[in-house]
Enzyme design. Structure first.
Site, PDB file in Angstrom:
ATOM      1  N   ASP A  32      22.073  35.656   5.557  1.00  0.00           N
ATOM      2  CA  ASP A  32      21.284  36.587   4.749  1.00  0.00           C
ATOM      3  C   ASP A  32      21.230  37.983   5.366  1.00  0.00           C
ATOM      4  O   ASP A  32      20.431  38.818   4.955  1.00  0.00           O
ATOM      5  CB  ASP A  32      19.855  36.035   4.537  1.00  0.00           C
ATOM      6  CG  ASP A  32      19.094  35.844   5.848  1.00  0.00           C
ATOM      7  OD1 ASP A  32      19.639  36.172   6.926  1.00  0.00           O
ATOM      8  OD2 ASP A  32      17.939  35.374   5.798  1.00  0.00           O
ATOM      9  N   HIS A  64      20.473  38.722   8.531  1.00  0.00           N
ATOM     10  CA  HIS A  64      19.536  38.945   9.627  1.00  0.00           C
ATOM     11  C   HIS A  64      20.254  39.133  10.959  1.00  0.00           C
ATOM     12  O   HIS A  64      21.335  38.581  11.167  1.00  0.00           O
ATOM     13  CB  HIS A  64      18.456  37.852   9.701  1.00  0.00           C
ATOM     14  CG  HIS A  64      18.880  36.516  10.239  1.00  0.00           C
ATOM     15  ND1 HIS A  64      18.816  35.359   9.498  1.00  0.00           N
ATOM     16  CD2 HIS A  64      19.341  36.141  11.461  1.00  0.00           C
ATOM     17  CE1 HIS A  64      19.215  34.345  10.246  1.00  0.00           C
ATOM     18  NE2 HIS A  64      19.542  34.785  11.433  1.00  0.00           N
ATOM     19  N   ASP A  99      15.714  36.640  20.747  1.00  0.00           N
ATOM     20  CA  ASP A  99      14.667  36.002  19.956  1.00  0.00           C
ATOM     21  C   ASP A  99      14.339  34.600  20.457  1.00  0.00           C
ATOM     22  O   ASP A  99      15.024  34.063  21.343  1.00  0.00           O
ATOM     23  CB  ASP A  99      15.068  35.955  18.463  1.00  0.00           C
ATOM     24  CG  ASP A  99      16.495  35.445  18.248  1.00  0.00           C
ATOM     25  OD1 ASP A  99      17.117  34.958  19.215  1.00  0.00           O
ATOM     26  OD2 ASP A  99      16.991  35.538  17.116  1.00  0.00           O
ATOM     27  N   GLU A 143      14.540  39.077   9.405  1.00  0.00           N
ATOM     28  CA  GLU A 143      14.935  38.623   8.074  1.00  0.00           C
ATOM     29  C   GLU A 143      14.939  39.798   7.094  1.00  0.00           C
ATOM     30  O   GLU A 143      14.366  40.859   7.387  1.00  0.00           O
ATOM     31  CB  GLU A 143      13.939  37.560   7.594  1.00  0.00           C
ATOM     32  CG  GLU A 143      13.879  36.320   8.483  1.00  0.00           C
ATOM     33  CD  GLU A 143      15.101  35.414   8.346  1.00  0.00           C
ATOM     34  OE1 GLU A 143      16.147  35.858   7.850  1.00  0.00           O
ATOM     35  OE2 GLU A 143      15.005  34.240   8.766  1.00  0.00           O
TER      36      GLU A 143
HETATM   37  C1  GLP Z   1      20.165  32.386  14.386  1.00  0.00           C
HETATM   38  C2  GLP Z   1      19.899  33.435  15.468  1.00  0.00           C
HETATM   39  C3  GLP Z   1      20.696  34.695  15.245  1.00  0.00           C
HETATM   40  C4  GLP Z   1      22.143  34.324  14.965  1.00  0.00           C
HETATM   41  C5  GLP Z   1      22.232  33.495  13.707  1.00  0.00           C
HETATM   42  C6  GLP Z   1      23.659  33.150  13.304  1.00  0.00           C
HETATM   43  O1  GLP Z   1      19.366  32.518  13.282  1.00  0.00           O
HETATM   44  N1  GLP Z   1      18.534  33.788  15.587  1.00  0.00           N
HETATM   45  O2  GLP Z   1      20.588  35.530  16.387  1.00  0.00           O
HETATM   46  O3  GLP Z   1      22.903  35.478  14.857  1.00  0.00           O
HETATM   47  O4  GLP Z   1      21.515  32.318  13.946  1.00  0.00           O
HETATM   48  O5  GLP Z   1      24.101  32.033  14.010  1.00  0.00           O
HETATM   49  P1  GLP Z   1      25.603  31.579  14.088  1.00  0.00           P
HETATM   50  O6  GLP Z   1      26.279  32.525  15.006  1.00  0.00           O
HETATM   51  O7  GLP Z   1      25.556  30.190  14.644  1.00  0.00           O
HETATM   52  O8  GLP Z   1      26.154  31.630  12.709  1.00  0.00           O
END
Ligand code: GLP
Length: 270
Positions: free
Chosen positions: A145, A147, A68, A152
C-alpha cells in the site's frame, strides 16, 4: 527525483547496496545505518556481510537504528523487530548489539494502555538519532500500500517517530510471520515518521516482484501524497530506488531510467 536502478535479481540489488555501505564504513568506521525488516533488504544485508568478511572491514563501531517495531510484543518474541533485526543484521554482520537500536526497545511489550511511556518513546528515539549525528544510509522496503517503515497511507509527510495503527492490508501481508493468523498480528506499531526518514542523508529503497509494481508506480511517477507515503522520497535530495523488472513493470519512463543508469559516470556511485 530519485535515481531508479532496474536490476535482474535481488542479489544484484543487494550487491549495489553492499558496495555502497561497505565503502561508507571504510570511510567512516562509526557510520550510522538505518535498518529495515522485511524480505526486501535481506539480499542487501547478505551482500554487505559478504564484503565485510572478504575485505576484513572493521564494523565494531558501526551504529544502527531500525525503522519500526510492533507494539505489545516483548523484545524476545521471535517476530518482534528487535529479534528480527538481531537475526538478519546484527548477527550476520557481526555488529555490536549495544550500538543497534529499535524504536520499541524501551517499551518491551508495554501494553497500548501505557500511554505516557509509549508517547515518550517516539520523541526519545528521534533525539537519539539526532545525538548520533543522523543516519548516513537508510535502507527501506515498501508495503503493497506504499507504506515505508509502518507509515500507512494518510501518514503526515512531516511526521516524527510515533505510534501508528496498522492498516488491515499490512496485517494481512504480515500474517505470514504469525502462523498465517491475522489475529496474532499486533494492531499497533511505533515507527520512524516520514519526516524522520527524510532526514537520513541517503535513502535506498528496495522492491521486488509484481506485488510491488503499483506501489512503485505511485512512489516514482505519482504525485507526492500522504496517500502513498513512499512518494515522499521525491522530496529527498539523495534517494536511490533499486527494483527488479516486475516491480518496475508499471513505470512509464523505464527506458530513461535504464539509459541514465547505464551512462552514469562510475565515480558517482549511488
Ligand atoms: C513491513 C515493514 C516494512 C517493510 C514491509 C515490506 O510492513 N514494516 O518496513 O518495508 O513490511 O516487507 P517485504 O520487504 O517483506 O515485502
Amino acid at each position: 527525483m530519485a535515481e531508479i536502478i532496474i536490476v535482474k535479481t535481488e542479489a544484484e540489488a543487494g550487491a549495489i547496496y553492499g558496495r555502497c555501505v561497505a565503502d561508507l564504513i571504510k570511510a567512516k568506521p562509526d557510520a550510522v545505518l538505518g535498518l529495515a525488516t522485511g524480505s526486501s533488504p535481506l539480499a542487501a544485508y547478505q551482500a554487505l556481510a559478504g564484503i565485510v568478511k572478504e575485505e576484513h572491514i572493521d564494523v565494531s563501531q558501526v551504529r544502527g537504528f531500525a525503522l519500526d517495531e510492533y507494539l505489545g510484543l516483548p523484545l524476545d518474541h521471535p517476530e518482534s523487530y528487535h529479534s528480527t533485526i538481531y537475526r538478519t543484521v546484527v548477527e550476520p554482520l557481526g555488529l555490536d548489539p549495544a550500538k543497534v537500536h529499535v524504536p520499541g526497545d524501551v517499551l518491551n511489550g508495554a501494553p497500548l494502555e501505557d500511554g505516557d511511556k509509549i508517547a515518550a518513546a517516539g520523541p526519545a528515539y528521534d533525539a537519539a538519532i539526532e545525538a548520533a549525528g543522523g543516519i548516513d544510509v537508510q535502507i527501506l522496503g515498501i508495503g503493497t500500500d506504499g507504506h515505508v517503515g509502518f507509515n500507512e497511507p494518510g501518514s503526515s509527510l512531516a511526521s516524527g517517530t510515533r505510534v501508528k495503527t496498522l492498516a488491515e492490508q499490512t496485517r494481512i501481508d504480515n500474517a505470514r510471520f504469525f502462523d498465517d493468523d491475522i489475529d496474532q498480528v499486533p494492531t499497533h506499531c511505533i515507527t520512524q515518521g516520514i519526516g524522520t526518514i527524510l532526514k537520513a542523508r541517503h535513502l535506498v529503497l528496495l522492491a521486488f516482484g509484481a506485488g510491488k509494481a503499483e506501489a512503485i508506480e505511485e512512489t516514482v511517477e505519482g504525485g507526492v501524497s500522504a496517500f502513498c507515503p513512499a512518494s515522499a522520497l521525491q522530496l529527498h535530495p539523495h534517494a536511490t530506488i533499486i527494483i527488479d523488472e516486475e516491480a518496475a513493470s508499471r513505470l512509464r519512463h523505464k527506458d530513461y531510467y535504464r539509459y541514465a543508469y547505464a551512462h552514469k559516470p562510475a565515480w558517482q556511485g549511488i
